[in-house]
Design an enzyme around this catalytic site. Structure first.
Site, short mmCIF file in Angstrom:
data_model
loop_
_atom_site.label_atom_id
_atom_site.label_comp_id
_atom_site.label_asym_id
_atom_site.label_seq_id
_atom_site.Cartn_x
_atom_site.Cartn_y
_atom_site.Cartn_z
N PRO A 2 0.82 -1.22 0.00
CA PRO A 2 0.00 0.00 0.00
C PRO A 2 0.85 1.27 0.00
O PRO A 2 1.75 1.41 0.81
CB PRO A 2 -0.81 -0.10 1.30
CG PRO A 2 -0.56 -1.46 1.85
CD PRO A 2 0.70 -1.96 1.25
N GLU A 3 0.56 2.14 -0.93
CA GLU A 3 1.19 3.45 -0.97
C GLU A 3 0.13 4.49 -0.61
O GLU A 3 -0.98 4.11 -0.21
CB GLU A 3 1.77 3.70 -2.38
CG GLU A 3 2.76 2.61 -2.79
CD GLU A 3 3.38 2.82 -4.16
OE1 GLU A 3 3.41 3.96 -4.65
OE2 GLU A 3 3.84 1.82 -4.74
#
Ligand code: ZN
Length: 272
Positions: A2-3
């Site tokens: 996840p960014e």
């Protein structure tokens, strides 16, 4: 992994579910994700508290607890961490920590146990959060600010963009995509950019992240499915994991190279 867009999408999905709810029970199945805190320390801090706010800083998901001075929980996902929301109190799949709320259960799991869940008096107490750079979707992220950061850096553009102490929230996917949109080569030195290129990169970062958030939410992931994904992102990718395919802009073949132990994807035809 996840960014910023994935975490922001989670914040938006979870906020209406969690806000105002009391933590009735805390289940710790794998205390390793709480390290260096112990299960007992963690439980004492959060049990009986209410979730007052769901926010984000960089790639951290933050839950503010009530009453005032009850502190925060900071969740970091690293490579394979994930969060789940079950409308009942039955846990499914691999779970490391779960919070039983009045109307459902929030769960955190990282099969590799690299991610972390911490209770903090304040987010700044965490060195990882304290040292984060500018938030790229806030007003503080101006062209002038980006220019100043680029000038000071000795690194190539791709690792520069992924450095959390410079700009918070970009990882491998969105750094590669932003450079493609800006027409800039990932190996180019950050300090070598001219004014017009800085403006292009600034616009590309903001647009790629905004579009990323939209794509993460469409189709909306089902957070009660232990295998949930955000398939919408595929639709926006031009270069990430597209090695060997044609560049959507110039038709040249997308290349994959190694850069600082990570894969970098770019088009040799239109990124200079
Ligand atoms: Zn191209």
């Amino acid at each position: 992994m996840p960014e910023l867009p994935e975490v922001e999408a989670l914040v938006r999905l979870l906020r209406p579910q969690l806000c105002g709810q009391q933590i009735r029970a805390v289940h710790v199945r794998h205390a390793i994700v709480l390290r260096p805190q112990t299960a007992r320390q963690f439980r004492t801090r959060v049990l009986g508290r209410r979730i007052a706010a769901v926010t984000r800083r960089g790639k951290y998901l933050l839950l503010r607890l009530a009453p005032q001075d009850a502190g925060w929980m900071a969740l970091h996902f690293r490579l394979s961490g994930a969060i789940f929301w079950f409308a009942d109190h039955r846990l499914r799949g691999h779970v490391d920590v779960a919070w039983e709320l009045e109307r459902g259960t929030l769960a955190y799991a990282d099969p590799r146990h690299l991610g972390r869940v911490h209770w903090l008096e304040h987010p700044e107490q965490s060195a990882g959060i304290r040292t984060l750079g500018v938030e790229p979707l806030t007003r503080a992220f101006t062209v002038a600010r980006l220019q100043a950061l680029l000038r000071r850096s000795r690194r190539p553009l791709k690792p520069f963009l992924m450095e959390q102490t410079q700009i918070a929230g970009l990882g491998n996917i969105y750094a590669a995509e932003a450079l493609w949109h800006a027409g800039l080569h990932p190996k180019r030195r950050a300090s070598s950019l001219k004014g017009v290129q800085v403006r292009r990169l600034h616009k590309a970062i903001v647009e790629v992240l905004r579009r990323g958030i939209e794509c993460c939410l469409k189709p909306e992931p089902d957070l009660s499915n232990p295998e949930w994904t955000m398939p919408g992102i595929e639709a926006m990718l031009a270069v990430y994991q597209r090695q060997g395919r044609d560049c959507p802009r110039c038709g040249r073949r997308i290349r994959r190279i190694r850069q600082g132990h990570r894969s970098t994807f770019y088009c040799p035809g239109c990124q200079h």
